[in-house]
Design a protein around this motif. Structure first.
Motif, PDB file in Angstrom:
ATOM      1  N   GLY A   1     -14.553  16.821  50.594  1.00 23.56           N
ATOM      2  CA  GLY A   1     -13.583  15.985  50.999  1.00 23.56           C
ATOM      3  C   GLY A   1     -12.358  15.823  50.227  1.00 23.56           C
ATOM      4  O   GLY A   1     -11.118  15.341  50.605  1.00 23.56           O
ATOM      5  N   PHE A   2     -12.497  16.089  49.148  1.00 21.73           N
ATOM      6  CA  PHE A   2     -11.476  16.137  48.132  1.00 21.73           C
ATOM      7  C   PHE A   2     -10.631  17.343  47.554  1.00 21.73           C
ATOM      8  O   PHE A   2     -10.110  17.206  46.590  1.00 21.73           O
ATOM      9  N   SER A   3     -10.964  18.444  47.980  1.00 20.67           N
ATOM     10  CA  SER A   3     -10.218  19.827  47.899  1.00 20.67           C
ATOM     11  C   SER A   3      -8.806  19.565  48.453  1.00 20.67           C
ATOM     12  O   SER A   3      -8.758  18.822  49.736  1.00 20.67           O
ATOM     13  N   LYS A   4      -7.847  20.421  47.988  1.00 17.00           N
ATOM     14  CA  LYS A   4      -6.524  19.969  48.450  1.00 17.00           C
ATOM     15  C   LYS A   4      -6.465  20.113  49.980  1.00 17.00           C
ATOM     16  O   LYS A   4      -5.831  19.039  50.452  1.00 17.00           O
ATOM     17  N   LYS A   5      -6.883  21.342  50.758  1.00 13.61           N
ATOM     18  CA  LYS A   5      -6.459  21.342  51.965  1.00 13.61           C
ATOM     19  C   LYS A   5      -7.344  20.469  52.873  1.00 13.61           C
ATOM     20  O   LYS A   5      -6.880  19.778  53.737  1.00 13.61           O
ATOM     21  N   THR A   6      -8.565  20.059  52.549  1.00 10.41           N
ATOM     22  CA  THR A   6      -9.411  19.148  53.344  1.00 10.41           C
ATOM     23  C   THR A   6      -8.716  17.518  53.155  1.00 10.41           C
ATOM     24  O   THR A   6      -8.711  16.725  54.189  1.00 10.41           O
ATOM     25  N   LEU A   7      -8.419  17.269  51.933  1.00  8.14           N
ATOM     26  CA  LEU A   7      -7.832  16.018  51.569  1.00  8.14           C
ATOM     27  C   LEU A   7      -6.676  15.659  52.588  1.00  8.14           C
ATOM     28  O   LEU A   7      -6.255  14.819  52.942  1.00  8.14           O
ATOM     29  N   ALA A   8      -5.588  16.826  52.196  1.00  4.17           N
ATOM     30  CA  ALA A   8      -4.493  16.659  52.923  1.00  4.17           C
ATOM     31  C   ALA A   8      -4.448  16.495  54.305  1.00  4.17           C
ATOM     32  O   ALA A   8      -3.837  15.805  54.857  1.00  4.17           O
ATOM     33  N   ASP A   9      -5.332  17.333  55.092  1.00  2.00           N
ATOM     34  CA  ASP A   9      -5.412  17.259  56.371  1.00  2.00           C
ATOM     35  C   ASP A   9      -6.059  15.765  56.807  1.00  2.00           C
ATOM     36  O   ASP A   9      -5.659  15.318  57.774  1.00  2.00           O
TER      37      ASP A   9
ATOM     38  N   ALA B   1      12.507   3.615  39.779  1.00  2.00           N
ATOM     39  CA  ALA B   1      13.495   4.282  40.684  1.00  2.00           C
ATOM     40  C   ALA B   1      13.474   3.833  41.786  1.00  2.00           C
ATOM     41  O   ALA B   1      13.796   4.445  43.035  1.00  2.00           O
ATOM     42  N   GLY B   2      13.136   2.215  42.222  1.00  2.00           N
ATOM     43  CA  GLY B   2      13.029   1.862  43.525  1.00  2.00           C
ATOM     44  C   GLY B   2      11.951   2.197  44.443  1.00  2.00           C
ATOM     45  O   GLY B   2      11.555   1.626  45.680  1.00  2.00           O
ATOM     46  N   MET B   3      10.769   2.731  43.719  1.00  2.00           N
ATOM     47  CA  MET B   3       9.496   3.025  44.491  1.00  2.00           C
ATOM     48  C   MET B   3       8.388   2.585  43.575  1.00  2.00           C
ATOM     49  O   MET B   3       8.464   2.877  42.263  1.00  2.00           O
ATOM     50  N   THR B   4       7.287   1.889  44.237  1.00  2.00           N
ATOM     51  CA  THR B   4       6.336   1.653  43.445  1.00  2.00           C
ATOM     52  C   THR B   4       5.092   2.806  43.360  1.00  2.00           C
ATOM     53  O   THR B   4       4.772   3.057  44.224  1.00  2.00           O
ATOM     54  N   LEU B   5       4.851   2.962  42.170  1.00  2.27           N
ATOM     55  CA  LEU B   5       3.748   3.938  41.925  1.00  2.27           C
ATOM     56  C   LEU B   5       2.371   3.328  41.644  1.00  2.27           C
ATOM     57  O   LEU B   5       2.219   2.471  40.987  1.00  2.27           O
ATOM     58  N   HIS B   6       1.335   3.778  42.319  1.00  3.57           N
ATOM     59  CA  HIS B   6      -0.111   3.424  42.017  1.00  3.57           C
ATOM     60  C   HIS B   6      -0.844   4.686  41.474  1.00  3.57           C
ATOM     61  O   HIS B   6      -0.494   5.775  41.770  1.00  3.57           O
ATOM     62  N   THR B   7      -2.136   4.404  40.785  1.00  3.12           N
ATOM     63  CA  THR B   7      -2.934   5.278  40.223  1.00  3.12           C
ATOM     64  C   THR B   7      -4.059   5.021  41.028  1.00  3.12           C
ATOM     65  O   THR B   7      -4.617   3.830  41.193  1.00  3.12           O
ATOM     66  N   ILE B   8      -4.782   6.064  41.442  1.00  2.61           N
ATOM     67  CA  ILE B   8      -6.249   5.990  42.005  1.00  2.61           C
ATOM     68  C   ILE B   8      -6.964   6.984  41.669  1.00  2.61           C
ATOM     69  O   ILE B   8      -6.301   8.241  41.644  1.00  2.61           O
ATOM     70  N   GLY B   9      -8.213   6.898  41.571  1.00  2.00           N
ATOM     71  CA  GLY B   9      -9.153   8.172  41.187  1.00  2.00           C
ATOM     72  C   GLY B   9     -10.048   8.039  42.535  1.00  2.00           C
ATOM     73  O   GLY B   9     -10.186   7.321  43.271  1.00  2.00           O
ATOM     74  N   TYR B  10     -11.076   9.324  42.315  1.00  2.00           N
ATOM     75  CA  TYR B  10     -12.073   9.432  43.528  1.00  2.00           C
ATOM     76  C   TYR B  10     -13.435   9.450  43.120  1.00  2.00           C
ATOM     77  O   TYR B  10     -14.239   9.636  43.785  1.00  2.00           O
ATOM     78  N   GLU B  11     -13.699   9.210  41.716  1.00  2.09           N
ATOM     79  CA  GLU B  11     -14.877   9.265  41.259  1.00  2.09           C
ATOM     80  C   GLU B  11     -15.868   8.111  41.624  1.00  2.09           C
ATOM     81  O   GLU B  11     -15.153   6.983  41.712  1.00  2.09           O
ATOM     82  N   GLY B  12     -17.009   8.371  42.194  1.00  3.83           N
ATOM     83  CA  GLY B  12     -17.614   7.140  42.629  1.00  3.83           C
ATOM     84  C   GLY B  12     -17.307   6.674  44.005  1.00  3.83           C
ATOM     85  O   GLY B  12     -17.825   5.666  44.336  1.00  3.83           O
TER      86      GLY B  12
ATOM     87  N   THR C   1       1.977   7.841  50.565  1.00  2.00           N
ATOM     88  CA  THR C   1       1.949   9.121  50.126  1.00  2.00           C
ATOM     89  C   THR C   1       1.011   9.364  49.010  1.00  2.00           C
ATOM     90  O   THR C   1       1.291   8.495  48.048  1.00  2.00           O
ATOM     91  N   VAL C   2       0.209  10.356  48.912  1.00  2.00           N
ATOM     92  CA  VAL C   2      -0.711  10.516  47.712  1.00  2.00           C
ATOM     93  C   VAL C   2      -0.028  11.610  47.013  1.00  2.00           C
ATOM     94  O   VAL C   2       0.232  12.823  47.504  1.00  2.00           O
ATOM     95  N   VAL C   3       0.287  11.655  45.809  1.00  2.00           N
ATOM     96  CA  VAL C   3       0.646  12.639  45.248  1.00  2.00           C
ATOM     97  C   VAL C   3      -0.295  13.383  44.225  1.00  2.00           C
ATOM     98  O   VAL C   3      -0.963  12.636  43.411  1.00  2.00           O
ATOM     99  N   ASP C   4      -0.921  14.671  44.480  1.00  2.00           N
ATOM    100  CA  ASP C   4      -1.995  15.078  43.682  1.00  2.00           C
ATOM    101  C   ASP C   4      -1.701  15.607  42.569  1.00  2.00           C
ATOM    102  O   ASP C   4      -0.804  16.666  42.396  1.00  2.00           O
ATOM    103  N   VAL C   5      -2.006  15.304  41.279  1.00  2.00           N
ATOM    104  CA  VAL C   5      -1.435  15.562  40.139  1.00  2.00           C
ATOM    105  C   VAL C   5      -2.503  16.808  39.351  1.00  2.00           C
ATOM    106  O   VAL C   5      -2.101  17.090  38.090  1.00  2.00           O
ATOM    107  N   ARG C   6      -3.528  16.934  40.236  1.00  2.00           N
ATOM    108  CA  ARG C   6      -4.472  17.801  39.487  1.00  2.00           C
ATOM    109  C   ARG C   6      -3.871  19.236  39.282  1.00  2.00           C
ATOM    110  O   ARG C   6      -3.305  19.662  40.152  1.00  2.00           O
ATOM    111  N   ALA C   7      -4.097  19.815  38.289  1.00  2.00           N
ATOM    112  CA  ALA C   7      -3.818  21.155  38.223  1.00  2.00           C
ATOM    113  C   ALA C   7      -4.387  22.181  39.058  1.00  2.00           C
ATOM    114  O   ALA C   7      -3.524  23.021  39.484  1.00  2.00           O
TER     115      ALA C   7
END
Length: 102
Positions: free
Chosen positions: A51-59, A9-20, A37-43
């Motif tokens: 550094g990878f929990s929601k609030k810390t990462l978002a900030d 839909a006119g937007m490029t989506l990338h995927t990335i993980g944070y392991e390692g 923009t990072v879209v966090d899809v973790r339940a």
């Protein structure tokens, strides 16, 4: 490194993980590839990794000019991934319909 993007839909989506990696290298990869923009899809957007929990990462992302959105509906439960019931291509085709901003 973010994986090669797909145009949806006119937007490029990338995927990335944070392991390692750590937050510095994670952020560097995002900035190098022009990720806005990072879209966090973790339940549950929690991590034992610093550094990878929601609030810390978002900030941290916001301080560096990268947006953060938590959209667990776009994710896939681990049990479904392990069973091969969450094919990426089928999910990508439905992403635009789940988010009117895409």
């Amino acid at each position: 490194d973010p994986r090669a993007g797909r145009n949806v839909a006119g937007m490029t989506l990338h995927t990335i993980g944070y392991e390692g990696t750590d937050t510095d290298r994670f952020l560097e990869a995002l900035c190098t590839h022009g990720i806005e923009t990072v879209v966090d899809v973790r339940a549950l957007p929690l991590s034992r990794k610093p550094g990878f929990s929601k609030k810390t990462l978002a900030d941290r992302l916001r301080l560096n000019g990268v947006g953060y959105v938590h959209m667990p509906a776009l994710g896939c439960p681990r049990r479904a991934i392990r069973c091969g019931q969450c094919p990426w291509r089928q999910r990508v085709s439905s992403y635009a319909s789940l988010n009117p901003h895409m």
